[in-house]
Scaffold this active site. Structure first.
Site, PDB file in Angstrom:
ATOM      1  N   TYR A  88      24.773  21.191  22.554  1.00 60.65           N
ATOM      2  CA  TYR A  88      24.070  20.671  23.720  1.00 60.65           C
ATOM      3  C   TYR A  88      25.051  19.921  24.619  1.00 60.65           C
ATOM      4  O   TYR A  88      26.179  19.607  24.208  1.00 60.65           O
ATOM      5  CB  TYR A  88      22.941  19.743  23.268  1.00 60.65           C
ATOM      6  CG  TYR A  88      21.859  19.512  24.295  1.00 60.65           C
ATOM      7  CD1 TYR A  88      21.169  20.573  24.858  1.00 60.65           C
ATOM      8  CD2 TYR A  88      21.518  18.220  24.702  1.00 60.65           C
ATOM      9  CE1 TYR A  88      20.173  20.368  25.801  1.00 60.65           C
ATOM     10  CE2 TYR A  88      20.517  18.005  25.632  1.00 60.65           C
ATOM     11  CZ  TYR A  88      19.851  19.086  26.181  1.00 60.65           C
ATOM     12  OH  TYR A  88      18.864  18.866  27.112  1.00 60.65           O
TER      13      TYR A  88
ATOM     14  N   ASN B 250       8.341  17.738  28.641  1.00 62.79           N
ATOM     15  CA  ASN B 250       7.809  18.935  29.301  1.00 62.79           C
ATOM     16  C   ASN B 250       7.020  18.647  30.579  1.00 62.79           C
ATOM     17  O   ASN B 250       7.260  19.297  31.608  1.00 62.79           O
ATOM     18  CB  ASN B 250       6.968  19.744  28.313  1.00 62.79           C
ATOM     19  CG  ASN B 250       7.803  20.328  27.200  1.00 62.79           C
ATOM     20  OD1 ASN B 250       8.960  20.694  27.404  1.00 62.79           O
ATOM     21  ND2 ASN B 250       7.243  20.427  26.009  1.00 62.79           N
TER      22      ASN B 250
ATOM     23  N   SER C 149       5.624  29.211  27.584  1.00 60.01           N
ATOM     24  CA  SER C 149       6.297  28.043  27.012  1.00 60.01           C
ATOM     25  C   SER C 149       5.511  26.784  27.336  1.00 60.01           C
ATOM     26  O   SER C 149       4.607  26.796  28.182  1.00 60.01           O
ATOM     27  CB  SER C 149       7.713  27.923  27.581  1.00 60.01           C
ATOM     28  OG  SER C 149       7.661  27.593  28.962  1.00 60.01           O
ATOM     29  N   ALA C 150       5.862  25.689  26.686  1.00 55.44           N
ATOM     30  CA  ALA C 150       5.163  24.427  26.952  1.00 55.44           C
ATOM     31  C   ALA C 150       5.311  24.022  28.411  1.00 55.44           C
ATOM     32  O   ALA C 150       4.337  23.635  29.065  1.00 55.44           O
ATOM     33  CB  ALA C 150       5.695  23.331  26.027  1.00 55.44           C
TER      34      ALA C 150
ATOM     35  N   ARG D 190       7.048  38.019  27.756  1.00 57.75           N
ATOM     36  CA  ARG D 190       7.451  39.218  27.023  1.00 57.75           C
ATOM     37  C   ARG D 190       6.221  39.982  26.568  1.00 57.75           C
ATOM     38  O   ARG D 190       5.201  39.391  26.226  1.00 57.75           O
ATOM     39  CB  ARG D 190       8.301  38.836  25.815  1.00 57.75           C
ATOM     40  CG  ARG D 190       9.704  38.369  26.158  1.00 57.75           C
ATOM     41  CD  ARG D 190      10.458  37.962  24.919  1.00 57.75           C
ATOM     42  NE  ARG D 190       9.834  36.800  24.279  1.00 57.75           N
ATOM     43  CZ  ARG D 190      10.244  36.276  23.119  1.00 57.75           C
ATOM     44  NH1 ARG D 190      11.246  36.826  22.466  1.00 57.75           N
ATOM     45  NH2 ARG D 190       9.648  35.217  22.614  1.00 57.75           N
TER      46      ARG D 190
ATOM     47  N   ARG E 189       3.816  41.988  24.074  1.00 57.80           N
ATOM     48  CA  ARG E 189       3.484  41.745  22.667  1.00 57.80           C
ATOM     49  C   ARG E 189       2.145  42.412  22.368  1.00 57.80           C
ATOM     50  O   ARG E 189       1.381  42.730  23.295  1.00 57.80           O
ATOM     51  CB  ARG E 189       3.428  40.247  22.385  1.00 57.80           C
ATOM     52  CG  ARG E 189       2.334  39.529  23.185  1.00 57.80           C
ATOM     53  CD  ARG E 189       2.620  38.046  23.278  1.00 57.80           C
ATOM     54  NE  ARG E 189       3.779  37.795  24.104  1.00 57.80           N
ATOM     55  CZ  ARG E 189       4.552  36.707  23.988  1.00 57.80           C
ATOM     56  NH1 ARG E 189       4.265  35.799  23.095  1.00 57.80           N
ATOM     57  NH2 ARG E 189       5.581  36.545  24.775  1.00 57.80           N
TER      58      ARG E 189
ATOM     59  N   PHE F  34      18.413  22.696  37.025  1.00 57.91           N
ATOM     60  CA  PHE F  34      17.720  21.434  36.798  1.00 57.91           C
ATOM     61  C   PHE F  34      17.813  21.074  35.327  1.00 57.91           C
ATOM     62  O   PHE F  34      17.520  21.894  34.445  1.00 57.91           O
ATOM     63  CB  PHE F  34      16.245  21.516  37.204  1.00 57.91           C
ATOM     64  CG  PHE F  34      15.490  20.238  36.932  1.00 57.91           C
ATOM     65  CD1 PHE F  34      15.695  19.125  37.731  1.00 57.91           C
ATOM     66  CD2 PHE F  34      14.602  20.134  35.875  1.00 57.91           C
ATOM     67  CE1 PHE F  34      15.038  17.931  37.475  1.00 57.91           C
ATOM     68  CE2 PHE F  34      13.925  18.952  35.607  1.00 57.91           C
ATOM     69  CZ  PHE F  34      14.145  17.848  36.414  1.00 57.91           C
TER      70      PHE F  34
ATOM     71  N   LYS G  46       2.726  27.440  18.584  1.00 53.21           N
ATOM     72  CA  LYS G  46       2.308  26.055  18.442  1.00 53.21           C
ATOM     73  C   LYS G  46       3.491  25.098  18.601  1.00 53.21           C
ATOM     74  O   LYS G  46       4.632  25.441  18.277  1.00 53.21           O
ATOM     75  CB  LYS G  46       1.639  25.816  17.090  1.00 53.21           C
ATOM     76  CG  LYS G  46       0.321  26.552  16.922  1.00 53.21           C
ATOM     77  CD  LYS G  46      -0.369  26.157  15.631  1.00 53.21           C
ATOM     78  CE  LYS G  46      -1.723  26.832  15.495  1.00 53.21           C
ATOM     79  NZ  LYS G  46      -2.426  26.413  14.263  1.00 53.21           N
TER      80      LYS G  46
END
Length: 333
Positions: free
Chosen positions: A57, A130, A157-158, A179, A181, A272, A326
């Site tokens: 990171y 988030n 995504s969150a 994506r 599925r 960002f 989740k």
């Protein structure tokens, strides 16, 4: 004060499942004037946390380190100089790198922000990453108005789910890409119920005419957290003079941007990073305004948390592997 503490820690960088261990110790400490003693109620496991543990990171903590940047905690004790917090208050971190994957801790008062006690545990625990990422991207790059269009990949995504909900509240059309599925129809319905105007797969976005047939205006803002071909598929749809914001690269693939995007269409391509914004705006009143507005959205029912999986700290390996669909939340009791 004498309190047993359970916490996660790592001594070297590497795969989280290999280097992180659960430990116990005792806190025996007389609180200093501006210190607070906290019980951590819940701590999310975010992708950036796991990348930090690998050493890849942008920020490398000093080792040994306790991971975690988000949580909600309850104040159990205060130093004699603490002015803005009281015993029983619920607080969230006001800066990154505090090491929140622990059951208890002693911290400086100035590093924490009080939230309403009636704010849900998960809503509070996930408040500072988030939702603030979504909020800043929708506010800072384009002066969006009701009826404008935002296009994003990683729509499930969150951050993507919160972007769609904020757009719905502000009257902005949000179009998402995900994506393909087997359960795509169920996912599409779920995201549209949250606020997305339309959801396309990465194959469908290549051929849609939704922005050229006057059904929706061309997106003035595009948000990219995937990179690679997924990011490149957004660019043909961005309006002339629009802005393309990259805030992640979960595919780990480079994004190729043709020169024509810059020269003929005057599209601005920028990045960002929420951590950088937070660091630069630590004492900015706009930051408190943002947090209060996000909390008000939760209280009004305009924002809803994603599905979560509560995981005891002793079972932390489950959180590292992830639970499909989740958000993983560490607990300590």
């Amino acid at each position: 004060m004498d309190q047993e503490v359970k916490y996660l820690t790592y001594l070297e960088f590497g795969a989280p499942g290999d280097v992180v261990k659960v430990e116990k110790s005792n806190i025996s400490h007389q609180l200093q004037e501006n210190e607070i003693f906290l019980k951590i109620l819940a701590s999310p496991v975010n992708p950036a946390d796991l990348i930090t543990i690998t050493g890849n990171y942008a920020i490398k903590p000093l080792l040994p380190s306790v991971p975690g940047n988000e949580c909600v905690a309850q104040v159990l004790g205060i130093g004699t100089g603490v002015k803005n917090l009281s015993i029983g208050d619920h607080v969230v971190p006001f800066r990154s790198g505090l090491g929140t994957w622990r059951s208890h801790g002693v911290f400086s008062e100035t590093d924490w922000y009080r939230v309403p006690e009636n704010l849900g545990t998960v809503e509070a625990a996930t408040l500072t990453v988030n939702p603030t990422t979504a909020y800043r991207m929708l506010k800072d790059f384009v002066n969006l108005k009701a009826g404008d269009t935002v296009l994003q990949n990683g729509a499930n995504s969150a951050v993507g789910q919160i972007v769609a909900q904020m757009c719905k509240k502000w009257g902005i059309n949000c179009v998402g890409v995900v994506r393909s599925r087997p359960d795509i129809d169920d996912l599409r319905d779920m995201l549209k119920n949250q606020g997305a105007k339309e959801i396309f797969t990465e194959e469908e976005i290549l051929t849609t005419d939704i922005f050229s047939s006057d059904i929706l205006s061309a997106p003035r803002l595009a948000l990219n957290c995937v990179g690679g071909g997924s990011a490149e598929s957004l660019l043909p749809h961005v309006a002339h003079g629009g802005t393309f914001v990259t805030y992640g690269c979960i595919s780990k693939q480079p994004t190729t941007i043709p020169a024509s995007v810059f020269i003929y269409r005057d599209i601005k391509c920028v990045g960002f990073w929420r951590t950088n914004w937070t660091r630069e705006n630590h004492g900015n009143p706009e930051r408190m305004t943002m947090l209060k507005e996000i909390i008000a959205m939760y209280e009004a029912g305009d924002l809803h948390i994603p599905d979560v999986e509560y995981i005891k700290i002793e079972d932390y390996q489950v959180a590292f592997q992830g639970v499909r669909g989740k958000k993983c939340i560490l607990t300590y009791d």
